[in-house]
Structures are given as C-alpha cells and as structure tokens.
Design a protein around this motif. Sequence first.
Motif, PDB file in Angstrom:
ATOM      1  N   VAL A   1       0.852  -1.165   0.000  1.00 49.69           N
ATOM      2  CA  VAL A   1       0.000   0.000   0.000  1.00 49.69           C
ATOM      3  C   VAL A   1       0.897   1.226   0.000  1.00 49.69           C
ATOM      4  CG1 VAL A   1      -1.667   1.302   1.369  1.00 49.69           C
ATOM      5  CG2 VAL A   1      -1.847  -1.169   1.226  1.00 49.69           C
ATOM      6  N   GLN A   2       0.708   2.116  -0.958  1.00 49.08           N
ATOM      7  CA  GLN A   2       1.468   3.350  -1.004  1.00 49.08           C
ATOM      8  C   GLN A   2       0.615   4.469  -0.449  1.00 49.08           C
ATOM      9  OE1 GLN A   2       2.637   3.928  -5.041  1.00 49.08           O
ATOM     10  NE2 GLN A   2       4.413   2.614  -4.828  1.00 49.08           N
ATOM     11  N   THR A   3       1.257   5.413   0.212  1.00 56.20           N
ATOM     12  CA  THR A   3       0.542   6.554   0.754  1.00 56.20           C
ATOM     13  C   THR A   3       1.284   7.818   0.375  1.00 56.20           C
ATOM     14  OG1 THR A   3       1.766   6.413   2.819  1.00 56.20           O
ATOM     15  CG2 THR A   3      -0.361   5.274   2.733  1.00 56.20           C
ATOM     16  N   CYS A   4       0.581   8.945   0.382  1.00 53.02           N
ATOM     17  CA  CYS A   4       1.232  10.215   0.100  1.00 53.02           C
ATOM     18  C   CYS A   4       1.833  10.760   1.387  1.00 53.02           C
ATOM     19  CB  CYS A   4       0.236  11.196  -0.498  1.00 53.02           C
ATOM     20  SG  CYS A   4      -1.178  11.550   0.552  1.00 53.02           S
ATOM     21  N   ALA A   5       2.703  11.759   1.270  1.00 55.49           N
ATOM     22  CA  ALA A   5       3.401  12.296   2.431  1.00 55.49           C
ATOM     23  C   ALA A   5       2.440  12.963   3.414  1.00 55.49           C
ATOM     24  CB  ALA A   5       4.468  13.281   1.976  1.00 55.49           C
ATOM     25  N   LEU A   6       1.475  13.705   2.922  1.00 53.74           N
ATOM     26  CA  LEU A   6       0.548  14.424   3.788  1.00 53.74           C
ATOM     27  C   LEU A   6      -0.886  14.073   3.416  1.00 53.74           C
ATOM     28  CD1 LEU A   6       2.265  17.930   3.726  1.00 53.74           C
ATOM     29  CD2 LEU A   6       2.300  16.281   5.596  1.00 53.74           C
ATOM     30  N   PRO A   7      -1.464  13.050   4.028  1.00 51.03           N
ATOM     31  CA  PRO A   7      -2.853  12.711   3.703  1.00 51.03           C
ATOM     32  C   PRO A   7      -3.784  13.860   4.086  1.00 51.03           C
ATOM     33  CG  PRO A   7      -1.871  11.061   5.168  1.00 51.03           C
ATOM     34  CD  PRO A   7      -0.894  12.177   5.023  1.00 51.03           C
ATOM     35  N   ASP A 130       2.452   2.548  17.817  1.00 46.94           N
ATOM     36  CA  ASP A 130       3.180   3.820  17.878  1.00 46.94           C
ATOM     37  C   ASP A 130       4.430   3.717  17.015  1.00 46.94           C
ATOM     38  OD1 ASP A 130       1.333   4.852  19.635  1.00 46.94           O
ATOM     39  OD2 ASP A 130       2.569   4.570  21.417  1.00 46.94           O
ATOM     40  N   VAL A 131       4.733   4.790  16.294  1.00 49.06           N
ATOM     41  CA  VAL A 131       5.901   4.818  15.414  1.00 49.06           C
ATOM     42  C   VAL A 131       6.822   5.931  15.902  1.00 49.06           C
ATOM     43  CG1 VAL A 131       6.708   5.174  13.042  1.00 49.06           C
ATOM     44  CG2 VAL A 131       4.531   4.010  13.460  1.00 49.06           C
ATOM     45  N   PRO A 132       8.067   5.587  16.262  1.00 50.15           N
ATOM     46  CA  PRO A 132       8.985   6.638  16.727  1.00 50.15           C
ATOM     47  C   PRO A 132       9.402   7.547  15.569  1.00 50.15           C
ATOM     48  CG  PRO A 132      10.110   4.525  16.577  1.00 50.15           C
ATOM     49  CD  PRO A 132       8.668   4.271  16.265  1.00 50.15           C
ATOM     50  N   ALA A 133       9.882   8.727  15.901  1.00 49.29           N
ATOM     51  CA  ALA A 133      10.390   9.657  14.893  1.00 49.29           C
ATOM     52  C   ALA A 133      11.480   8.964  14.088  1.00 49.29           C
ATOM     53  CB  ALA A 133      10.934  10.912  15.560  1.00 49.29           C
ATOM     54  N   GLY A 137      11.791  15.518   9.441  1.00 48.64           N
ATOM     55  CA  GLY A 137      10.603  15.486   8.594  1.00 48.64           C
ATOM     56  C   GLY A 137       9.716  14.276   8.785  1.00 48.64           C
ATOM     57  N   ARG A 138      10.095  13.344   9.630  1.00 49.76           N
ATOM     58  CA  ARG A 138       9.290  12.145   9.896  1.00 49.76           C
ATOM     59  C   ARG A 138       9.037  12.046  11.400  1.00 49.76           C
ATOM     60  NH1 ARG A 138       9.466   7.670   6.006  1.00 49.76           N
ATOM     61  NH2 ARG A 138       7.826   7.042   7.411  1.00 49.76           N
ATOM     62  N   PRO A 139       8.108  12.873  11.909  1.00 55.35           N
ATOM     63  CA  PRO A 139       7.845  12.865  13.353  1.00 55.35           C
ATOM     64  C   PRO A 139       7.221  11.558  13.819  1.00 55.35           C
ATOM     65  CG  PRO A 139       6.194  14.166  12.222  1.00 55.35           C
ATOM     66  CD  PRO A 139       7.208  13.753  11.192  1.00 55.35           C
ATOM     67  N   LYS A 142       1.263   8.259  16.626  1.00 53.04           N
ATOM     68  CA  LYS A 142       0.594   7.372  17.576  1.00 53.04           C
ATOM     69  C   LYS A 142      -0.172   6.268  16.856  1.00 53.04           C
ATOM     70  CE  LYS A 142       0.046  10.496  21.388  1.00 53.04           C
ATOM     71  NZ  LYS A 142      -0.782  10.819  22.515  1.00 53.04           N
ATOM     72  N   LYS A 143      -0.424   5.196  17.598  1.00 54.16           N
ATOM     73  CA  LYS A 143      -1.274   4.120  17.100  1.00 54.16           C
ATOM     74  C   LYS A 143      -2.619   4.736  16.700  1.00 54.16           C
ATOM     75  CE  LYS A 143      -3.378  -0.249  18.382  1.00 54.16           C
ATOM     76  NZ  LYS A 143      -3.428  -1.315  19.370  1.00 54.16           N
ATOM     77  N   GLY A 144      -3.112   4.373  15.527  1.00 54.26           N
ATOM     78  CA  GLY A 144      -4.377   4.921  15.034  1.00 54.26           C
ATOM     79  C   GLY A 144      -4.212   6.171  14.196  1.00 54.26           C
ATOM     80  N   SER A 145      -2.975   6.659  14.058  1.00 54.50           N
ATOM     81  CA  SER A 145      -2.736   7.860  13.253  1.00 54.50           C
ATOM     82  C   SER A 145      -3.002   7.586  11.780  1.00 54.50           C
ATOM     83  CB  SER A 145      -1.289   8.337  13.412  1.00 54.50           C
ATOM     84  OG  SER A 145      -1.064   8.806  14.707  1.00 54.50           O
ATOM     85  N   LEU A 146      -3.455   8.621  11.103  1.00 61.11           N
ATOM     86  CA  LEU A 146      -3.765   8.529   9.684  1.00 61.11           C
ATOM     87  C   LEU A 146      -2.499   8.342   8.857  1.00 61.11           C
ATOM     88  CD1 LEU A 146      -5.828   8.822   7.357  1.00 61.11           C
ATOM     89  CD2 LEU A 146      -5.416  11.290   7.461  1.00 61.11           C
TER      90      LEU A 146
END
Length: 170
Positions: A1-7, A130-133, A137-139, A142-146
Amino acid sequence: VQTCALPISATMKTSVFDVVHIFSERGISAVPIVDEDGVVVNMYETVDIVVRPSEYCLRLPTAHTLLYLQDLVRQNAYQVLDKTIEVALDQRSADFNGVITCTPRDTLASILAYIRERRCHRFVIIEDEDVPAQGEGRPSRKKGSLVGILSLSDVPLPRRLASEDALPVV
C-alpha cells in the motif's frame, strides 16, 4: 500500500464548508477526521451532507458540488455549511457503518477479501502501533494515526477481477 506524504484530513472543529471545498478541489468523496495527535476519530463523506427541507434528502455528489450548493442556497439550507464537522456528525444518519480501517501491513488480498465480504469500498489506513520519529521530517506517530486512504477505485479492475470471486462494481 502506497501513501502520500501528507494525507488530507480535517478535525472536528473544521467547518462543513471547508470540507465541501476539499471534496470539490480534490475530487474526493470522503475526508478522515483526526484529533490533535493525528489519530483517526471519524470520517466525513459527501453523503453526510444531507438536507431535509421536507420528506426528501438532497445528497451532494462530488462532481456536482457547485450546482448542489446553489440548490442549498435556494432552499435556505446553506446554514449547514457553517456548522463544524462535530455538529454535523451528531446529525448523521443512523445507517453509517463506521470507519473501516486497515494498516500498511495488511495485504491487498486480505483487503479485497474484506471488500467482497462486507461490500465496502474505502479503507482508512492507520498505524497499527506507535511509530517513533524517523529522522528529520518524519515525526513520531501514535497508534491509530492517519497514514492514507485506500479506495476500491485505487485498485485496478483486472486485479479486483482476479480475486476468487468477482467483486461487485461499486
């Protein structure tokens, strides 16, 4: 699945007018609603813009937003556009099925199987932990973040048809 930088997203305090503008400007039919941490809390869709001047409902298709906005003004129903998404969602139809989510780790095959089973056509992609920084540019998130949105229209028709059972055209 690809995503854009700023949904694209909105908050509960965003006006309905601003979200309708996003629908029209981007040619999309849904915007995820996020909290201050970027965690998905809801979804606002073109079908949520419902006017009930009498016994019928006027729905706002993306392609004809401006024409329908003129109708809203003629019906003196334009006040809905000044409401916040929070207020508008309180008035949502009871038949809303909720936000359907997946994660970047889900396979396309599992998503297509779910689509076949539930007849849905849009998934909000969220972080499953949760995803660490990760550098500048890649802060952290949290779990559930878009992360993004996957729509059935993003999947090429031959791929959809190649699954075990042909999917209904949505």
